[in-house]
Scaffold this active site. Structure first.
Site, PDB file in Angstrom:
ATOM      1  N   GLU A 109       1.996  -0.012  -4.100  1.00  0.00           N
ATOM      2  CA  GLU A 109       1.645  -1.327  -3.556  1.00  0.00           C
ATOM      3  C   GLU A 109       0.425  -1.219  -2.650  1.00  0.00           C
ATOM      4  O   GLU A 109       0.171  -0.170  -2.055  1.00  0.00           O
ATOM      5  CB  GLU A 109       2.809  -1.881  -2.714  1.00  0.00           C
ATOM      6  CG  GLU A 109       3.783  -2.756  -3.482  1.00  0.00           C
ATOM      7  CD  GLU A 109       3.224  -4.138  -3.820  1.00  0.00           C
ATOM      8  OE1 GLU A 109       1.996  -4.322  -3.834  1.00  0.00           O
ATOM      9  OE2 GLU A 109       4.049  -5.038  -4.069  1.00  0.00           O
ATOM     10  N   ASP A 110      -0.292  -2.307  -2.528  1.00  0.00           N
ATOM     11  CA  ASP A 110      -1.382  -2.341  -1.552  1.00  0.00           C
ATOM     12  C   ASP A 110      -0.851  -2.676  -0.158  1.00  0.00           C
ATOM     13  O   ASP A 110      -1.295  -2.103   0.828  1.00  0.00           O
ATOM     14  CB  ASP A 110      -2.465  -3.342  -1.980  1.00  0.00           C
ATOM     15  CG  ASP A 110      -1.915  -4.733  -2.258  1.00  0.00           C
ATOM     16  OD1 ASP A 110      -0.706  -4.860  -2.536  1.00  0.00           O
ATOM     17  OD2 ASP A 110      -2.685  -5.702  -2.203  1.00  0.00           O
ATOM     18  N   LYS A 114      -1.929  -7.830  -8.470  1.00  0.00           N
ATOM     19  CA  LYS A 114      -3.187  -7.168  -8.791  1.00  0.00           C
ATOM     20  C   LYS A 114      -3.637  -6.238  -7.672  1.00  0.00           C
ATOM     21  O   LYS A 114      -4.441  -5.333  -7.894  1.00  0.00           O
ATOM     22  CB  LYS A 114      -4.311  -8.215  -9.001  1.00  0.00           C
ATOM     23  CG  LYS A 114      -4.029  -9.288 -10.000  1.00  0.00           C
ATOM     24  CD  LYS A 114      -5.308 -10.113 -10.242  1.00  0.00           C
ATOM     25  CE  LYS A 114      -5.079 -11.267 -11.169  1.00  0.00           C
ATOM     26  NZ  LYS A 114      -4.564 -12.463 -10.467  1.00  0.00           N
ATOM     27  N   GLY A 115      -3.171  -6.464  -6.462  1.00  0.00           N
ATOM     28  CA  GLY A 115      -3.766  -5.818  -5.288  1.00  0.00           C
ATOM     29  C   GLY A 115      -3.801  -4.304  -5.305  1.00  0.00           C
ATOM     30  O   GLY A 115      -4.676  -3.702  -4.687  1.00  0.00           O
ATOM     31  N   ARG A 124     -11.881  -8.626  -3.523  1.00  0.00           N
ATOM     32  CA  ARG A 124     -11.201  -7.411  -3.967  1.00  0.00           C
ATOM     33  C   ARG A 124     -12.177  -6.246  -4.135  1.00  0.00           C
ATOM     34  O   ARG A 124     -11.786  -5.087  -4.080  1.00  0.00           O
ATOM     35  CB  ARG A 124     -10.486  -7.660  -5.309  1.00  0.00           C
ATOM     36  CG  ARG A 124      -9.318  -8.631  -5.238  1.00  0.00           C
ATOM     37  CD  ARG A 124      -8.520  -8.576  -6.542  1.00  0.00           C
ATOM     38  NE  ARG A 124      -7.655  -9.729  -6.744  1.00  0.00           N
ATOM     39  CZ  ARG A 124      -6.412  -9.838  -6.281  1.00  0.00           C
ATOM     40  NH1 ARG A 124      -5.894  -8.874  -5.560  1.00  0.00           N
ATOM     41  NH2 ARG A 124      -5.702 -10.919  -6.528  1.00  0.00           N
ATOM     42  N   PHE A 176      -5.161 -10.884   8.648  1.00  0.00           N
ATOM     43  CA  PHE A 176      -5.332 -11.064   7.204  1.00  0.00           C
ATOM     44  C   PHE A 176      -6.432 -10.141   6.694  1.00  0.00           C
ATOM     45  O   PHE A 176      -7.597 -10.308   7.052  1.00  0.00           O
ATOM     46  CB  PHE A 176      -5.640 -12.522   6.860  1.00  0.00           C
ATOM     47  CG  PHE A 176      -5.457 -12.792   5.390  1.00  0.00           C
ATOM     48  CD1 PHE A 176      -4.196 -13.092   4.894  1.00  0.00           C
ATOM     49  CD2 PHE A 176      -6.519 -12.693   4.506  1.00  0.00           C
ATOM     50  CE1 PHE A 176      -4.004 -13.299   3.531  1.00  0.00           C
ATOM     51  CE2 PHE A 176      -6.337 -12.894   3.147  1.00  0.00           C
ATOM     52  CZ  PHE A 176      -5.073 -13.198   2.657  1.00  0.00           C
ATOM     53  N   VAL A 177      -6.050  -9.180   5.874  1.00  0.00           N
ATOM     54  CA  VAL A 177      -7.026  -8.195   5.405  1.00  0.00           C
ATOM     55  C   VAL A 177      -7.418  -8.430   3.953  1.00  0.00           C
ATOM     56  O   VAL A 177      -6.594  -8.845   3.132  1.00  0.00           O
ATOM     57  CB  VAL A 177      -6.513  -6.745   5.558  1.00  0.00           C
ATOM     58  CG1 VAL A 177      -6.554  -6.295   6.997  1.00  0.00           C
ATOM     59  CG2 VAL A 177      -5.116  -6.571   5.002  1.00  0.00           C
ATOM     60  N   LYS A 235       2.592  -3.924   7.170  1.00  0.00           N
ATOM     61  CA  LYS A 235       2.634  -4.871   8.296  1.00  0.00           C
ATOM     62  C   LYS A 235       4.083  -4.956   8.746  1.00  0.00           C
ATOM     63  O   LYS A 235       4.783  -5.936   8.461  1.00  0.00           O
ATOM     64  CB  LYS A 235       2.188  -6.254   7.835  1.00  0.00           C
ATOM     65  CG  LYS A 235       0.710  -6.524   7.897  1.00  0.00           C
ATOM     66  CD  LYS A 235       0.485  -8.016   7.673  1.00  0.00           C
ATOM     67  CE  LYS A 235      -0.951  -8.319   7.368  1.00  0.00           C
ATOM     68  NZ  LYS A 235      -1.159  -9.733   7.022  1.00  0.00           N
ATOM     69  N   ASP A 250      -7.124  -9.480  -1.795  1.00  0.00           N
ATOM     70  CA  ASP A 250      -7.922 -10.688  -1.950  1.00  0.00           C
ATOM     71  C   ASP A 250      -7.558 -11.776  -0.955  1.00  0.00           C
ATOM     72  O   ASP A 250      -6.512 -11.738  -0.307  1.00  0.00           O
ATOM     73  CB  ASP A 250      -7.692 -11.266  -3.346  1.00  0.00           C
ATOM     74  CG  ASP A 250      -6.323 -11.963  -3.464  1.00  0.00           C
ATOM     75  OD1 ASP A 250      -5.304 -11.341  -3.065  1.00  0.00           O
ATOM     76  OD2 ASP A 250      -6.268 -13.117  -3.918  1.00  0.00           O
ATOM     77  N   ASP A 305       4.609  -6.493   3.351  1.00  0.00           N
ATOM     78  CA  ASP A 305       4.484  -7.531   4.371  1.00  0.00           C
ATOM     79  C   ASP A 305       5.889  -7.982   4.781  1.00  0.00           C
ATOM     80  O   ASP A 305       6.569  -7.296   5.535  1.00  0.00           O
ATOM     81  CB  ASP A 305       3.629  -8.654   3.775  1.00  0.00           C
ATOM     82  CG  ASP A 305       3.234  -9.736   4.758  1.00  0.00           C
ATOM     83  OD1 ASP A 305       3.707  -9.729   5.898  1.00  0.00           O
ATOM     84  OD2 ASP A 305       2.453 -10.625   4.380  1.00  0.00           O
TER      85      ASP A 305
HETATM   86  C1  PRP Z   1       0.876  -8.910  -2.086  1.00  0.00           C
HETATM   87  C2  PRP Z   1       1.163  -7.430  -2.251  1.00  0.00           C
HETATM   88  C3  PRP Z   1       2.636  -7.379  -2.464  1.00  0.00           C
HETATM   89  C4  PRP Z   1       3.154  -8.584  -1.708  1.00  0.00           C
HETATM   90  C5  PRP Z   1       3.742  -8.112  -0.424  1.00  0.00           C
HETATM   91  O1  PRP Z   1       0.679  -9.476  -3.344  1.00  0.00           O
HETATM   92  O2  PRP Z   1       0.455  -6.877  -3.316  1.00  0.00           O
HETATM   93  O3  PRP Z   1       2.975  -7.435  -3.832  1.00  0.00           O
HETATM   94  O4  PRP Z   1       2.039  -9.442  -1.460  1.00  0.00           O
HETATM   95  O5  PRP Z   1       4.226  -9.199   0.312  1.00  0.00           O
HETATM   96  P1  PRP Z   1       5.732  -9.312   0.778  1.00  0.00           P
HETATM   97  O6  PRP Z   1       6.136  -7.982   1.355  1.00  0.00           O
HETATM   98  O7  PRP Z   1       5.668 -10.394   1.823  1.00  0.00           O
HETATM   99  O8  PRP Z   1       6.554  -9.710  -0.391  1.00  0.00           O
HETATM  100  P2  PRP Z   1       0.001 -10.920  -3.551  1.00  0.00           P
HETATM  101  O9  PRP Z   1       1.054 -11.964  -3.662  1.00  0.00           O
HETATM  102  O10 PRP Z   1      -1.036 -11.121  -2.490  1.00  0.00           O
HETATM  103  O11 PRP Z   1      -0.671 -10.800  -4.987  1.00  0.00           O
HETATM  104  P3  PRP Z   1      -1.901  -9.890  -5.487  1.00  0.00           P
HETATM  105  O12 PRP Z   1      -1.498  -8.441  -5.290  1.00  0.00           O
HETATM  106  O13 PRP Z   1      -2.045 -10.238  -6.922  1.00  0.00           O
HETATM  107  O14 PRP Z   1      -3.123 -10.239  -4.679  1.00  0.00           O
END
Ligand code: PRP
Length: 181
Positions: A101-102, A45-46, A167, A154-155, A133, A161, A105
């Site tokens: 993507e948001d 969702k991000g 959000r 942690f943002v 990151k 979220d 990581d």
């Molecule tokens: C976040 C973000 C990416 C993923 C990145 O999603 O939107 O999809 O984590 O992390 P990674 O590089 O370690 O794989 P999240 O699981 O927080 O779900 P959300 O977007 O629904 O909040």
């Protein structure tokens, strides 16, 4: 706003700074895709807040779709296992796909998406992420367009979220105390 004031007070990136950078990304992406019709795939969702602002930078045709992705478990760090909660609605074969993507990581989610989407033969497959990151990467992937490289904090806000909260915040903020989940 009481809970927010207590837990997420520190602004990492103010809304004006985000707005300015999204405009720059829009220019960069528009230059690269001029003459084509990119297919933006937002990762729920991000990414939806970022995607909504990004798409309005383009003065040419784009199409959009969304993928629902979630890591197993709730908490501060992704568990590494990825689950699809909403598949694409239309074929990406022959399309210039730009994943939105948001945050990038560990890179596991993007690697998973690259592998999954490549099978469907897009003409090109790129990633734009608002946040990177890089210090947390465990998989060797990189984004084609990056809004901001950020430290390992942690943002929340601007679509991101913690346990589905925050959000709606217009700025990106650091969660003051990282819950031990
Ligand atoms: C976040 C973000 C990416 C993923 C990145 O999603 O939107 O999809 O984590 O992390 P990674 O590089 O370690 O794989 P999240 O699981 O927080 O779900 P959300 O977007 O629904 O909040």
């Amino acid at each position: 706003m009481d809970g927010i004031a207590e837990e997420a007070v520190e602004i990492l990136l103010a809304r004006e700074k985000i707005e300015a950078r999204v405009r720059e990304l829009g220019v960069e992406i528009a230059r690269d895709y001029r003459g084509r019709t990119p297919h933006l795939v937002g990762v729920l969702k991000g990414a939806w807040v970022f995607m909504a602002d990004l798409i309005r930078q383009f003065d040419f045709d784009v199409t959009v779709d969304f993928l629902g992705i979630t890591s197993y478990g709730a908490g501060v760090h992704s568990s590494g296992e990825v689950k699809i909660t909403k598949d694409l609605d239309v074929s990406i074969e022959g399309r210039d796909v730009l994943i939105v993507e948001d945050i990038l990581d560990t890179g596991r989610t993007f690697k998973f998406l690259q592998d999954m989407l490549s099978v469907h033969k897009p003409r090109s497959l790129r990633l734009v992420t608002l946040l990177d990151k890089a210090s947390r990467r465990v998989v060797d992937v990189h984004a084609d367009y990056v809004g901001f490289e950020i430290p390992d904090v942690f943002v929340v806000g601007y679509g991101l979220d913690f346990n589905q909260r925050y959000r709606q915040l217009p700025d990106l903020r650091v969660l003051r105390s990282q819950p031990s989940v």
